[in-house]
Design a protein around this motif. Structure first.
Motif, mmCIF file in Angstrom:
data_model
loop_
_atom_site.group_PDB
_atom_site.id
_atom_site.type_symbol
_atom_site.label_atom_id
_atom_site.label_comp_id
_atom_site.label_asym_id
_atom_site.label_seq_id
_atom_site.Cartn_x
_atom_site.Cartn_y
_atom_site.Cartn_z
ATOM 1 N N GLU A 182 44.914 43.127 36.601
ATOM 2 C CA GLU A 182 43.520 42.799 36.896
ATOM 3 C C GLU A 182 43.135 41.494 36.215
ATOM 4 O O GLU A 182 42.520 40.614 36.813
ATOM 5 C CB GLU A 182 42.600 43.932 36.442
ATOM 6 N N ARG A 183 43.558 41.344 34.949
ATOM 7 C CA ARG A 183 43.207 40.129 34.213
ATOM 8 C C ARG A 183 43.849 38.905 34.845
ATOM 9 O O ARG A 183 43.218 37.862 35.017
ATOM 10 C CB ARG A 183 43.654 40.268 32.761
ATOM 11 N N GLN A 184 45.134 39.062 35.215
ATOM 12 C CA GLN A 184 45.847 37.936 35.835
ATOM 13 C C GLN A 184 45.197 37.545 37.159
ATOM 14 O O GLN A 184 45.042 36.364 37.470
ATOM 15 C CB GLN A 184 47.313 38.301 36.065
ATOM 16 N N LEU A 185 44.824 38.572 37.941
ATOM 17 C CA LEU A 185 44.201 38.285 39.235
ATOM 18 C C LEU A 185 42.855 37.595 39.055
ATOM 19 O O LEU A 185 42.533 36.647 39.763
ATOM 20 C CB LEU A 185 44.014 39.577 40.038
ATOM 21 N N ARG A 186 42.092 38.050 38.085
ATOM 22 C CA ARG A 186 40.788 37.424 37.846
ATOM 23 C C ARG A 186 40.957 35.960 37.431
ATOM 24 O O ARG A 186 40.175 35.103 37.826
ATOM 25 C CB ARG A 186 40.012 38.197 36.778
ATOM 26 N N GLU A 187 41.996 35.721 36.636
ATOM 27 C CA GLU A 187 42.272 34.339 36.236
ATOM 28 C C GLU A 187 42.639 33.496 37.451
ATOM 29 O O GLU A 187 42.138 32.390 37.640
ATOM 30 C CB GLU A 187 43.454 34.319 35.260
ATOM 31 N N ALA A 188 43.528 34.066 38.296
ATOM 32 C CA ALA A 188 43.999 33.322 39.468
ATOM 33 C C ALA A 188 42.868 33.092 40.472
ATOM 34 O O ALA A 188 42.853 32.087 41.171
ATOM 35 C CB ALA A 188 45.145 34.081 40.130
ATOM 36 N N LEU A 189 41.937 34.033 40.556
ATOM 37 C CA LEU A 189 40.898 33.933 41.573
ATOM 38 C C LEU A 189 39.744 33.026 41.147
ATOM 39 O O LEU A 189 39.036 32.494 41.993
ATOM 40 C CB LEU A 189 40.362 35.325 41.915
ATOM 41 N N GLY A 190 39.571 32.869 39.845
ATOM 42 C CA GLY A 190 38.546 31.951 39.359
ATOM 43 C C GLY A 190 37.165 32.265 39.908
ATOM 44 O O GLY A 190 36.681 33.385 39.776
ATOM 45 N N ASP A 191 36.571 31.264 40.549
ATOM 46 C CA ASP A 191 35.201 31.397 41.027
ATOM 47 C C ASP A 191 35.098 31.945 42.441
ATOM 48 O O ASP A 191 34.013 31.986 43.013
ATOM 49 C CB ASP A 191 34.505 30.025 40.998
ATOM 50 N N ALA A 192 36.217 32.346 42.994
ATOM 51 C CA ALA A 192 36.180 32.839 44.372
ATOM 52 C C ALA A 192 35.272 34.065 44.460
ATOM 53 O O ALA A 192 34.974 34.706 43.467
ATOM 54 C CB ALA A 192 37.579 33.201 44.827
ATOM 55 N N HIS A 193 34.836 34.361 45.678
ATOM 56 C CA HIS A 193 33.969 35.515 45.898
ATOM 57 C C HIS A 193 34.853 36.730 46.148
ATOM 58 O O HIS A 193 35.494 36.829 47.188
ATOM 59 C CB HIS A 193 33.082 35.226 47.115
ATOM 60 N N TYR A 194 34.916 37.630 45.198
ATOM 61 C CA TYR A 194 35.828 38.761 45.333
ATOM 62 C C TYR A 194 35.354 39.902 44.440
ATOM 63 O O TYR A 194 34.422 39.741 43.642
ATOM 64 C CB TYR A 194 37.252 38.361 44.920
ATOM 65 N N ALA A 195 36.012 41.047 44.590
ATOM 66 C CA ALA A 195 35.751 42.169 43.687
ATOM 67 C C ALA A 195 37.057 42.896 43.440
ATOM 68 O O ALA A 195 37.877 43.050 44.355
ATOM 69 C CB ALA A 195 34.726 43.115 44.294
ATOM 70 N N ILE A 196 37.270 43.278 42.191
ATOM 71 C CA ILE A 196 38.436 44.095 41.861
ATOM 72 C C ILE A 196 37.915 45.332 41.143
ATOM 73 O O ILE A 196 37.156 45.213 40.186
ATOM 74 C CB ILE A 196 39.412 43.352 40.928
ATOM 75 N N VAL A 197 38.279 46.492 41.632
ATOM 76 C CA VAL A 197 37.834 47.718 40.979
ATOM 77 C C VAL A 197 39.053 48.569 40.666
ATOM 78 O O VAL A 197 39.894 48.820 41.530
ATOM 79 C CB VAL A 197 36.859 48.517 41.873
ATOM 80 N N ASN A 198 39.139 48.985 39.419
ATOM 81 C CA ASN A 198 40.228 49.857 38.995
ATOM 82 C C ASN A 198 39.827 51.295 39.331
ATOM 83 O O ASN A 198 38.891 51.831 38.748
ATOM 84 C CB ASN A 198 40.420 49.675 37.487
ATOM 85 N N VAL A 199 40.523 51.892 40.283
ATOM 86 C CA VAL A 199 40.165 53.247 40.708
ATOM 87 C C VAL A 199 41.243 54.258 40.309
ATOM 88 O O VAL A 199 41.331 55.343 40.865
ATOM 89 C CB VAL A 199 39.920 53.319 42.241
ATOM 90 N N SER A 200 42.052 53.885 39.323
ATOM 91 C CA SER A 200 43.187 54.727 38.923
ATOM 92 C C SER A 200 42.757 56.149 38.590
ATOM 93 O O SER A 200 43.466 57.104 38.886
ATOM 94 C CB SER A 200 43.874 54.136 37.697
#
Lengths: 216, 130
Positions: free
Chosen positions: A114-132
């Motif tokens: 999640e952290r890596q993806l957030r770094e890679a996505l930067g300011d893009a419009h997105y959402a990541i939710v951990n549903v584990s």
């Protein structure tokens, strides 16, 4: 927007640092409904891949695909209702809707990912939710696995309609779940926590005639 | 049971995966403050209940969970097309009343209402019947 999505998101590792006994959503079901053991006669084998990391990615396909390729080494599935897998099959991304994907990785990886993806996505419009914590994954194998599914879901699971690499959200018994087929012989069911007990007991009942066994 | 084509999943799915959500293409008044009570009431509460072609909003509730539009014949229950949100229907009452019968749909000449059809199209159908 100067505030990037990444800095505003509350990202924290939900896994405790210390050893705390963790239970899968099916722990109660194993306790009350039991686990029939796998025998010579078992023509369906059920296995839970508990505590895996499940994440929902939302956003534009092109932006997400680029980020995911950079971090995981493989991209989003190109077509609706399909699945893309890493080379070893341990990680997967599934199409859920035109702007929504389900990522499943081995348990423990999701926070870093999640952290890596957030770094890679930067300011893009997105959402990541951990549903584990909200769902679990069951695997069905055996020559009667497809027959068991045919009794449980109105979706067509014939190999012509459901080739390897397909995954759909559909009706299962009186609940719903995500049904996917990562390999020729293996079916995967992604269950909601609240439906887990019901689906587990349904599977045991429907699988009784095939001497269903539950691997530990 | 119906098989309904979801334009987002790009395949036919069982009817039980879907929910109807009423009439489609209802445009919210641009300036609600300037509306009369009647206009606002029409927008909020009043819906067409045509006999014949009806454009409806449906949701693929178990599945991709996206809303999309369905053109349905309320007499035969036949689903004539499904299309994404933001798109316009290709099958309309007007289009059918103009004599273009599609998929064996009985239109205005069968005594059905032609909601959305232009006055000329309705007149031509009524003229045929007289």
């Amino acid at each position: 927007m100067s505030d990037s999505t990444a800095t505003r998101a509350n990202v924290y590792d939900v896994r405790p640092k210390t050893e705390v006994p963790a239970e899968s959503p099916l722990a109660w079901s194993y306790h009350t409904s039991g686990r029939p053991s796998v025998s010579q006669k078992s023509r369906v084998v059920l296995r839970e891949r508990a505590m895996a990391g499940h994440m929902i990615l939302r956003g534009g396909a092109i932006v997400l695909d680029e980020a995911v390729r950079g971090v995981l080494g493989f991209g989003l599935p190109a077509r609706p209702n399909t699945l893309s897998l890493s080379d070893d099959g341990a990680r997967s991304i599934q199409w859920l809707s035109p702007d929504e994907w389900l990522v499943i990785v081995p348990g423990g990886e999701e926070f870093t990912l999640e952290r890596q993806l957030r770094e890679a996505l930067g300011d893009a419009h997105y959402a990541i939710v951990n549903v584990s914590g909200g769902q679990t994954l069951l695997e069905l194998e055996g020559d009667k696995a497809r027959e068991l599914l045919m009794k449980s879901t109105p979706y067509d699971v014939h190999p012509d309609a459901f080739p390897v690499g397909k995954g759909v959200t559909t009706v299962f018994a009186k609940a719903n779940l995500i049904l996917r087929r990562p390999t020729e012989t293996r079916w995967e069911l992604v269950l909601r926590r609240s439906f887990a007990d019901y689906c587990y007991r349904w599977l045991l009942d429907a699988g009784a005639e095939y001497a269903i066994g539950v691997e530990k | 049971m119906f098989h309904i084509y979801c334009p987002y999943c790009e395949e036919l799915r069982e009817e039980e995966e879907f929910h109807p959500k009423g009439e489609a293409h209802i445009v919210r008044p641009k300036d609600p403050e300037a509306c009369t009570d009647e206009e606002w009431g029409d927008y909020l509460f009043f819906r067409d209940n045509p006999r014949g072609i009806h454009h409806e909003l449906w949701v693929h509730a178990v599945g991709c969970r996206k809303f999309f539009n369905v053109t349905r014949n309320t007499v035969t229950y036949e689903i004539l097309e499904t299309y994404k949100i933001g798109e316009r229907p290709t099958v309309t009452a007007e289009h059918l009343a103009g004599g273009d019968k599609q998929g064996n749909v009985q239109v205005a000449s069968g005594g059905q209402q032609t909601v959305g059809a232009s006055g000329a199209a309705v007149a031509s159908v009524k003229g045929e019947r007289a």
